[in-house]
Design an enzyme around this catalytic site. Structure first.
Site, PDB file in Angstrom:
ATOM      1  N   GLN A 103      -1.297   0.481  12.125  1.00 22.48           N
ATOM      2  CA  GLN A 103      -1.994  -0.189  11.094  1.00 22.48           C
ATOM      3  C   GLN A 103      -3.560   0.148  10.927  1.00 22.48           C
ATOM      4  O   GLN A 103      -4.195  -0.663  11.932  1.00 22.48           O
ATOM      5  CB  GLN A 103      -1.478  -1.890  11.313  1.00 22.48           C
ATOM      6  CG  GLN A 103      -2.143  -2.722  10.029  1.00 22.48           C
ATOM      7  CD  GLN A 103      -2.134  -3.832  10.040  1.00 22.48           C
ATOM      8  OE1 GLN A 103      -1.520  -4.390  10.789  1.00 22.48           O
ATOM      9  NE2 GLN A 103      -2.807  -4.542   8.974  1.00 22.48           N
ATOM     10  N   HIS A 109      -0.250  -5.122   3.926  1.00 19.28           N
ATOM     11  CA  HIS A 109       0.024  -4.535   2.630  1.00 19.28           C
ATOM     12  C   HIS A 109       1.624  -3.916   2.513  1.00 19.28           C
ATOM     13  O   HIS A 109       1.510  -3.109   3.843  1.00 19.28           O
ATOM     14  CB  HIS A 109      -1.354  -3.333   2.487  1.00 19.28           C
ATOM     15  CG  HIS A 109      -1.610  -2.865   3.833  1.00 19.28           C
ATOM     16  ND1 HIS A 109      -1.914  -2.900   4.633  1.00 19.28           N
ATOM     17  CD2 HIS A 109      -1.274  -1.221   4.195  1.00 19.28           C
ATOM     18  CE1 HIS A 109      -2.267  -2.055   5.637  1.00 19.28           C
ATOM     19  NE2 HIS A 109      -1.875  -0.888   4.929  1.00 19.28           N
TER      20      HIS A 109
HETATM   21  P1  5GP Z   1      -2.449   1.196   7.130  1.00 19.87           P
HETATM   22  O1  5GP Z   1      -2.533   1.934   7.617  1.00 19.87           O
HETATM   23  O2  5GP Z   1      -3.137   0.293   7.708  1.00 19.87           O
HETATM   24  O3  5GP Z   1      -1.046   0.799   6.776  1.00 19.87           O
HETATM   25  O4  5GP Z   1      -2.814   1.766   6.154  1.00 19.87           O
HETATM   26  C1  5GP Z   1      -3.640   1.501   5.138  1.00 19.87           C
HETATM   27  C2  5GP Z   1      -3.977   2.466   3.659  1.00 19.87           C
HETATM   28  O5  5GP Z   1      -4.909   2.265   3.009  1.00 19.87           O
HETATM   29  C3  5GP Z   1      -3.906   4.240   3.961  1.00 19.87           C
HETATM   30  O6  5GP Z   1      -3.405   5.221   3.787  1.00 19.87           O
HETATM   31  C4  5GP Z   1      -5.358   4.220   3.703  1.00 19.87           C
HETATM   32  O7  5GP Z   1      -5.152   5.646   2.960  1.00 19.87           O
HETATM   33  C5  5GP Z   1      -5.539   3.057   2.661  1.00 19.87           C
HETATM   34  N1  5GP Z   1      -6.816   3.165   2.080  1.00 19.87           N
HETATM   35  C6  5GP Z   1      -8.412   3.088   3.653  1.00 19.87           C
HETATM   36  N2  5GP Z   1      -9.378   2.636   2.959  1.00 19.87           N
HETATM   37  C7  5GP Z   1      -8.742   2.797   1.743  1.00 19.87           C
HETATM   38  C8  5GP Z   1     -10.441   2.396   0.387  1.00 19.87           C
HETATM   39  O8  5GP Z   1     -11.084   2.375   0.647  1.00 19.87           O
HETATM   40  N3  5GP Z   1      -9.404   1.994  -1.512  1.00 19.87           N
HETATM   41  C9  5GP Z   1      -8.307   2.771  -0.805  1.00 19.87           C
HETATM   42  N4  5GP Z   1      -7.191   3.048  -2.251  1.00 19.87           N
HETATM   43  N5  5GP Z   1      -6.945   2.854  -0.034  1.00 19.87           N
HETATM   44  C10 5GP Z   1      -7.694   3.217   1.281  1.00 19.87           C
END
Ligand code: 5GP
Length: 124
Positions: A103, A109
């Site tokens: 994460q 999310h």
């Molecule tokens: P995690 O790894 O925390 O489950 O996923 C985080 C997600 O947030 C990733 O898929 C990454 O591409 C997305 N993300 C990171 N920074 C931003 C941003 O500034 N805007 C958007 N729309 N997505 C983001």
């Protein structure tokens, strides 16, 4: 720097998006939920659904959120899949929880991934 999963970070990227300090491409919004396109899509459709409340991850969201927030969240996920026309066949929902899942953003999310053959659940 290690991500803090113990206390909510008001400066995480999604908190800034919720405050309007960073842009996003919104696909859905109501009183409890915001959904927007992922900035680095891993599939042709890659939407992130987040609660507007201050929850770090799946664990504290389901422990601490009100019934209204939880219901609104999951109803929104289903509705967004329909509106994106990926509800029936098909899509994948992903929730990462904590360091072991990689994460990256410490605001709860759900990823909605669709638009192609998504392959096996985990890459080997
Ligand atoms: P995690 O790894 O925390 O489950 O996923 C985080 C997600 O947030 C990733 O898929 C990454 O591409 C997305 N993300 C990171 N920074 C931003 C941003 O500034 N805007 C958007 N729309 N997505 C983001």
């Amino acid at each position: 720097m290690a991500i803090n999963f113990e206390t909510y970070d008001n400066d995480n990227i999604f908190a800034k998006i919720l405050r309007g300090e960073l842009p996003n491409t919104t696909v859905f919004e109501d009183d409890h939920v915001l959904a927007f396109h992922d900035i680095a899509p891993a599939a042709p459709v890659h939407v992130l659904v987040i609660p507007k409340g201050r929850y770090i991850a799946h664990d504290d969201f389901h422990r601490d959120a009100s019934d209204a927030e939880v219901i609104a969240f999951w109803r929104a996920v289903g509705r967004i899949c329909h509106e994106l026309d990926v509800a029936g066949d098909g899509h994948r929902l992903i929730v990462n929880q904590g360091a072991a899942s990689w994460q990256l953003v410490p605001h709860f999310h759900v990823h909605i991934l669709a638009g192609t053959d998504l392959g096996p659940l985990l890459a080997s």
